[in-house]
Write an enzyme that holds these catalytic residues in place. Structure first.
Site, mmCIF file in Angstrom:
data_model
loop_
_atom_site.group_PDB
_atom_site.id
_atom_site.type_symbol
_atom_site.label_atom_id
_atom_site.label_comp_id
_atom_site.label_asym_id
_atom_site.label_seq_id
_atom_site.Cartn_x
_atom_site.Cartn_y
_atom_site.Cartn_z
ATOM 1 N N GLU A 54 0.102 -1.250 5.497
ATOM 2 C CA GLU A 54 -1.135 -0.314 5.122
ATOM 3 C C GLU A 54 -1.220 -0.666 3.627
ATOM 4 O O GLU A 54 -0.451 -0.478 2.811
ATOM 5 C CB GLU A 54 -0.530 1.013 5.204
ATOM 6 C CG GLU A 54 -1.515 2.051 4.852
ATOM 7 C CD GLU A 54 -1.201 3.635 4.703
ATOM 8 O OE1 GLU A 54 -1.782 4.375 4.707
ATOM 9 O OE2 GLU A 54 0.292 3.697 4.900
ATOM 10 N N ASP A 65 -2.888 12.207 -2.170
ATOM 11 C CA ASP A 65 -2.078 11.707 -2.563
ATOM 12 C C ASP A 65 -0.925 12.339 -3.490
ATOM 13 O O ASP A 65 -1.595 13.167 -4.394
ATOM 14 C CB ASP A 65 -2.302 10.250 -3.504
ATOM 15 C CG ASP A 65 -3.183 9.371 -2.427
ATOM 16 O OD1 ASP A 65 -2.730 9.421 -1.107
ATOM 17 O OD2 ASP A 65 -3.817 8.490 -3.032
#
Length: 277
Positions: A54, A65
């Site tokens: 990824e 995040d």
């Protein structure tokens, strides 16, 4: 349309299923802490045990995040990281590796600024296999999906995804399903094995796609737990932490930076590969 059976992602999961084991999918932020170091890490990941990779696209407002990934993104932006730069990394990676699937993870705004049709064409030509667009709900998939032939559209399912919404989320998904193991942002707490054991079968009952568990998977033991109930484990924050610990006071890579991340991938791979044995 997207999700062609012969794609790298489908082939890799079929291969792992035949071998009776789960997949390890480590995360790398493109250009963190600089283009050369991140490229060296990307090239080294398959040999260290990554089954899929990824690759994060740096963005100024990464809402999903946690602090660790945010700092990686800030370092990457400072180093000149862009959507085009991430795709260029994949193109360079493909010179030596035509087998390992690479999934771009990012946010919708840079794609819209780049132009969705142009982006999908360039991503496909660069050797990208799938897209995780964190902030694009299924209702807005038409922004990108019509242009994504040959690219798998990976959808996210969370613990908060209610039963009557699950078919909507799964409709049009391809490649695999990314199960977000915790509510909130990345890297802030660990996945709960009992919760996963209850939740994953409910998702499996509604899709034939593989399921990879991310958010809250940090250690080899947690990665092993993930592949006992699902098809793959995605690990990000602990690898970024390993990288960050090697950086100098100015945030620059040191001679041990690449090795530290790849050693982390090796340990995770060992956990994943021994999980079902």
């Amino acid at each position: 349309m997207s999700g062609a059976p012969a794609g790298r992602i489908a082939r890799r999961f079929a291969q792992l299923r035949a071998e009776g084991r789960g997949a390890l999918m480590p995360f790398l932020e493109a250009y963190d802490p600089d283009p050369a170091t991140s490229m060296a890490i990307l090239r080294g990941m398959p040999g260290a045990g990554a089954d899929l990779i990824e690759l994060g696209v740096p963005f100024t407002d990464p809402a999903a995040d946690g602090p660790t990934v945010q700092k990686a993104g800030q370092r990457a932006l400072k180093a000149g990281g862009t959507l085009a730069g991430a795709m260029a990394m994949v193109r360079d990676f493909r010179r030596d590796d035509d087998d390992t699937p690479v999934v771009l993870m990012g946010y919708l705004n840079p794609i819209l600024a780049y132009g969705p049709e142009r982006f999908c064409r360039d991503a496909r030509e660069s050797g990208v296999d799938g897209l995780i667009i964190v902030d694009m709900p299924p209702e807005e998939a038409d922004e990108v999906a019509p242009f994504a032939e040959g690219l798998d559209m990976v959808r996210l399912v969370a613990p908060t995804t209610v039963a009557n919404r699950l078919p909507i989320v799964l409709n049009g998904a391809s490649g695999f399903i990314y199960y977000v193991a915790i509510t909130g942002i990345t890297g802030t707490r660990s996945a709960d094995q009992a919760e996963l054991a209850r939740a994953i079968p409910q998702v499996k009952a509604q899709t034939d796609l593989p399921i990879a568990i991310g958010f809250g998977v940090r250690t080899p033991a947690q990665a092993a737990d993930a592949v006992r109930v699902a098809d793959g484990a995605v690990v990000a924050s602990s690898l970024i932490d390993a990288l960050e610990k090697t950086l100098d006071e100015q945030g620059r890579a040191t001679p041990g930076s690449v090795r530290a991340v790849l050693d982390g991938v090796r340990a995770l791979a060992e956990g994943v590969r021994g999980a079902r044995g």
